[in-house]
Structure formats: structure tokens, C-alpha cells
Scaffold this motif. Structure first.
Motif, PDB file in Angstrom:
ATOM      1  N   UNK A 123      64.166  18.415   5.246  1.00 60.86           N
ATOM      2  CA  UNK A 123      65.390  18.841   5.939  1.00 60.86           C
ATOM      3  C   UNK A 123      65.100  19.760   7.126  1.00 60.86           C
ATOM      4  N   UNK A 124      63.875  20.298   7.212  1.00 55.65           N
ATOM      5  CA  UNK A 124      63.533  21.156   8.350  1.00 55.65           C
ATOM      6  C   UNK A 124      62.655  20.439   9.370  1.00 55.65           C
ATOM      7  N   UNK A 125      62.273  19.211   9.077  1.00 58.15           N
ATOM      8  CA  UNK A 125      61.438  18.437   9.995  1.00 58.15           C
ATOM      9  C   UNK A 125      62.133  18.313  11.356  1.00 58.15           C
ATOM     10  N   UNK A 126      61.378  18.480  12.424  1.00 57.05           N
ATOM     11  CA  UNK A 126      61.946  18.476  13.779  1.00 57.05           C
ATOM     12  C   UNK A 126      62.639  17.163  14.095  1.00 57.05           C
ATOM     13  N   UNK A 127      62.003  16.046  13.749  1.00 60.84           N
ATOM     14  CA  UNK A 127      62.605  14.751  14.024  1.00 60.84           C
ATOM     15  C   UNK A 127      63.884  14.554  13.204  1.00 60.84           C
ATOM     16  N   UNK A 128      63.830  14.929  11.934  1.00 67.11           N
ATOM     17  CA  UNK A 128      65.001  14.770  11.077  1.00 67.11           C
ATOM     18  C   UNK A 128      66.150  15.641  11.575  1.00 67.11           C
ATOM     19  N   UNK A 129      65.825  16.841  12.026  1.00 66.99           N
ATOM     20  CA  UNK A 129      66.862  17.720  12.581  1.00 66.99           C
ATOM     21  C   UNK A 129      67.497  17.097  13.825  1.00 66.99           C
ATOM     22  N   UNK A 130      66.666  16.483  14.671  1.00 64.83           N
ATOM     23  CA  UNK A 130      67.181  15.839  15.869  1.00 64.83           C
ATOM     24  C   UNK A 130      68.039  14.628  15.496  1.00 64.83           C
ATOM     25  N   UNK A 171      71.982  19.333   4.076  1.00 63.97           N
ATOM     26  CA  UNK A 171      71.499  20.119   5.210  1.00 63.97           C
ATOM     27  C   UNK A 171      72.117  21.512   5.258  1.00 63.97           C
ATOM     28  N   UNK A 172      73.145  21.751   4.488  1.00 61.76           N
ATOM     29  CA  UNK A 172      73.706  23.107   4.405  1.00 61.76           C
ATOM     30  C   UNK A 172      72.818  24.012   3.565  1.00 61.76           C
ATOM     31  N   UNK A 173      71.823  23.428   2.876  1.00 58.55           N
ATOM     32  CA  UNK A 173      70.944  24.213   2.005  1.00 58.55           C
ATOM     33  C   UNK A 173      69.768  24.836   2.747  1.00 58.55           C
ATOM     34  N   UNK A 174      69.596  24.488   4.012  1.00 61.42           N
ATOM     35  CA  UNK A 174      68.462  24.999   4.769  1.00 61.42           C
ATOM     36  C   UNK A 174      68.470  26.533   4.801  1.00 61.42           C
ATOM     37  N   UNK A 175      67.333  27.108   4.432  1.00 57.46           N
ATOM     38  CA  UNK A 175      67.182  28.557   4.461  1.00 57.46           C
ATOM     39  C   UNK A 175      67.610  29.250   3.192  1.00 57.46           C
ATOM     40  N   UNK A 176      68.148  28.515   2.215  1.00 59.62           N
ATOM     41  CA  UNK A 176      68.572  29.130   0.964  1.00 59.62           C
ATOM     42  C   UNK A 176      67.440  29.077  -0.067  1.00 59.62           C
ATOM     43  N   UNK A 177      67.693  29.679  -1.236  1.00 52.62           N
ATOM     44  CA  UNK A 177      66.745  29.592  -2.354  1.00 52.62           C
ATOM     45  C   UNK A 177      66.702  28.116  -2.759  1.00 52.62           C
TER      46      UNK A 177
END
Length: 338
Positions: free
Chosen positions: A94-101, A46-52
Motif C-alpha cells: 500500500x506504500x509502493x510508489x507505483x501503487x500509490x500513483x 489505503x486508509x490504513x497507511x501509517x497506522x498500527x
């Protein structure tokens, strides 16, 4: 009067000492140097969110080559890193709303992650005490999207932390594939016994060794005894996944259950449905009263193995796990609940 008081005090002391049963599985593990590694895989993912992302996923795969494919193929089931849409599918996960919650709920429930890590390491120190020559697995924790609670592979154990968020987790009420009797064990106090039992199946269970109900009961009973050895201080209710009331029901009705199995000639049945009704998880045991728990065959097999090991202290845990002569284990246990 003084003599009466002294006798009374002696009686109290004797009662107290007789009630303190020594657990032979509470061995000294202070000299065990081997230690299992526990990897918080979800933190890296989850630290990879928003990276290449694709390049980042490649780097994560390189960091955990033995587990990465197990996670993507078997746990979240999106395929391999070489697949054309892999990057997009992983990014969507990893960006799914449910998974983030769910990730936020997991971080809150396991805010004291170090405690879980220490518990797992301690359990496998007990394992190493009994099996010093066996290689220890690497344990990975992660978010699975409510897939399998524990998965195992060669030298790997995976734990879905989102399957242990507590009985009152709102998402569990929405999971149509998860019956309520299973939800009662979806809490963090169940992780250790689930891991120990799953690892026992991976390391010791021979699928074709047990051909009848008795064999299956004692085979599972041996695995429960391994759980005893790895978690000597954990309550029985957490080990087998019963409520205190269900555990008490088994203890109170042990003689009646055993008599029923004998009188109905169930011990040597080879019919799959007869075996499943006593071994598999269920809200209750078919044929027993409705307030009985499921898996009562496993519970009885556990008591048989405990009685066998109590009667034969010279038998080591490796010897027990290698012994598939289930009839002899029963005979030598002298098991006869009254």
C-alpha cells in the motif's frame, strides 16, 4: 399532390415504427427489492497507511472475512494474515510508489463512483428479475496491481479498478504481459459486461458439457445472452468488447463465416486448437481475414442463441441457461444467416 404528401408521410411513419424494435429483455424492475452490495475495499485498505498496520489489517479482515483472504492470497498473492511477514508485505504494497500513483489515477477515473455502484445494482436487479431465488453476490472494488480484471468466488465478485483506467493509460503500455488487443477493452465502460459474463460462468457454465466447437460457441452464446438480459441498454460493442468497426465486420461477414465453418467441417471438431482459435480472445480469428476480430465463434454463438430466443419467446432465461442440448438449440433456432 395532397394525396401524394399523405402517402409519403404514412410511409415515413411506418418506416420509423418498423425500425423501433421492442427489446423483450427491457423488463420492469421497479418492484425488485433485492439489491447487490458494492464495497469499495480499496478505500478501507489505503486508509490504513501509517497506522498500527498488523492490528489494523486484522480489523479489516474481520470486517470483510469472506473477501480478505481472497484478496491477499489470490489477487495480490502475499499470503495470509497469519504468515510471519504478512504485515510487512501488506505495508509494502500500500506504500509502493507505483501503487500509490495507480490509486491516484483510479480515484480520478472513478471520481463518480456512485455512478458505477448504481450501474452494478441495476444490472443485478435485472438478474434478480429472471432468477428471483438466487442469492446475490457482494461486489468488492479494489486496486490489484494490474492482476485479474474480475475474480469470482462463492457469493463474491471482485473488480480490479486499476484494470479499467482507459486505453491511453501509460502503465498499460509498460505491461509486457498485456497485448495491445486486450488494452482496447481496459476502460470503465467494459466493467459491467465483464462482471455479468464472469458471474454467468460462475453460476451456469458446466466445463465438460461442451465437447466440440458448436457446443462451445452456443455455451458462450448463452452467457452473452445473459449479459444481454442484465445489461439490456448497453451497446453490443461494449458487451463483447469489439470496436464499432469490428462489430460491423462481423455483421457484414456473418453468412461467410457460417458457410466457412460448415464447409471446413469445423462445427463438430473436438480438437482443442480448432476450438481455441474461434473462442479465445485474440487480435483476429485465425483462418479469417486479418481485419476480423477474435472470438468470432462466441459472436456467432451469441447470434444463434438470440435467434433461438426470438423464435421461442416462451422459453425463460433460467430454462435457456439450464439447456445444454446445443445441437437442439441450433436446430430450433432456424439460424441461417444470408
Amino acid at each position: 399532390m395532397r394525396a401524394v404528401k399523405i402517402l409519403f408521410l404514412l410511409a415515413v411513419v411506418i418506416t420509423l415504427f418498423s425500425g423501433c424494435k421492442h427489446n423483450p429483455l427491457k423488463v420492469d424492475i421497479s418492484d425488485i427489492d433485492k439489491e447487490v452490495e458494492v464495497v469499495p475495499f480499496d478505500e478501507g485498505l489505503f486508509s490504513l497507511e501509517g497506522k498500527d498496520t498488523l492490528q489494523a489489517f486484522v480489523e479489516l479482515s474481520n470486517a470483510h472475512p469472506d473477501f480478505f483472504n481472497l484478496y491477499t492470497y489470490r489477487i495480490i498473492k502475499i499470503g495470509g494474515i497469519g504468515d510471519e511477514q504478512f504485515g510487512e508485505l501488506m505495508k509494502a504494497f500500500i506504500t509502493d510508489t507505483m501503487i500509490q500513483d495507480v490509486k491516484a489515477l483510479t480515484d480520478k477515473e472513478f471520481s463518480n463512483y456512485t455512478k458505477l455502484e448504481k450501474q452494478l445494482k441495476k444490472a443485478f436487479k435485472y438478474y434478480s428479475y429472471h432468477f428471483p431465488d438466487k442469492e446475490l453476490p457482494t461486489i468488492y472494488t479494489y486496486i490489484s496491481g494490474f492482476n485479474q480484471s474480475v475474480v469470482t468466488a462463492e457469493n463474491i465478485i471482485g473488480i480490479s479498478l486499476d484494470k479499467y483506467l482507459g486505453r491511453n493509460c501509460g502503465y498499460y503500455q509498460q505491461l509486457s504481459t498485456t497485448p495491445q488487443y486486450k488494452v482496447q477493452n481496459m476502460h470503465k465502460n467494459k466493467i459491467l459486461s465483464d462482471v455479468a459474463f464472469a458471474w454467468g460462468i460462475t453460476e451456469f457454465e458446466e466445463p465438460n458439457a461442451a465437447t466440440n466447437l458448436l457446443g462451445n460457441m452456443i455455451q458462450k452464446g448463452k452467457l452473452m445472452y445473459l449479459v444481454d438480459a442484465m445489461l439490456p441498454a448497453v451497446p453490443d460493442s461494449f458487451k463483447i468488447g469489439y470496436t464499432p468497426q469490428q462489430l460491423e465486420w462481423c455483421q457484414m461477414n456473418e453468412p461467410q463465416m457460417w458457410t466457412y465453418l460448415i464447409e471446413k467441417e469445423m462445427l463438430y471438431t473436438t480438437k482443442r486448437m480448432n476450438i481455441v482459435r474461434y473462442i479465445n480472445d485474440a487480435p483476429s480469428t485465425s483462418g479469417f481475414p486479418l481485419d476480423s476480430p477474435g472470438r468470432t465463434g462466441v459472436w456467432i454463438g451469441w447470434q444463434i442463441v438470440r435467434q433461438y430466443m426470438k423464435k421461442h419467446p416462451e422459453v425463460t432465461l433460467p430454462q435457456l441457461m439450464a439447456n445444454n442440448n446445443y445441437q437442439k438449440i441450433l436446430n430450433d433456432s432456424g439460424y441461417n444467416p444470408e
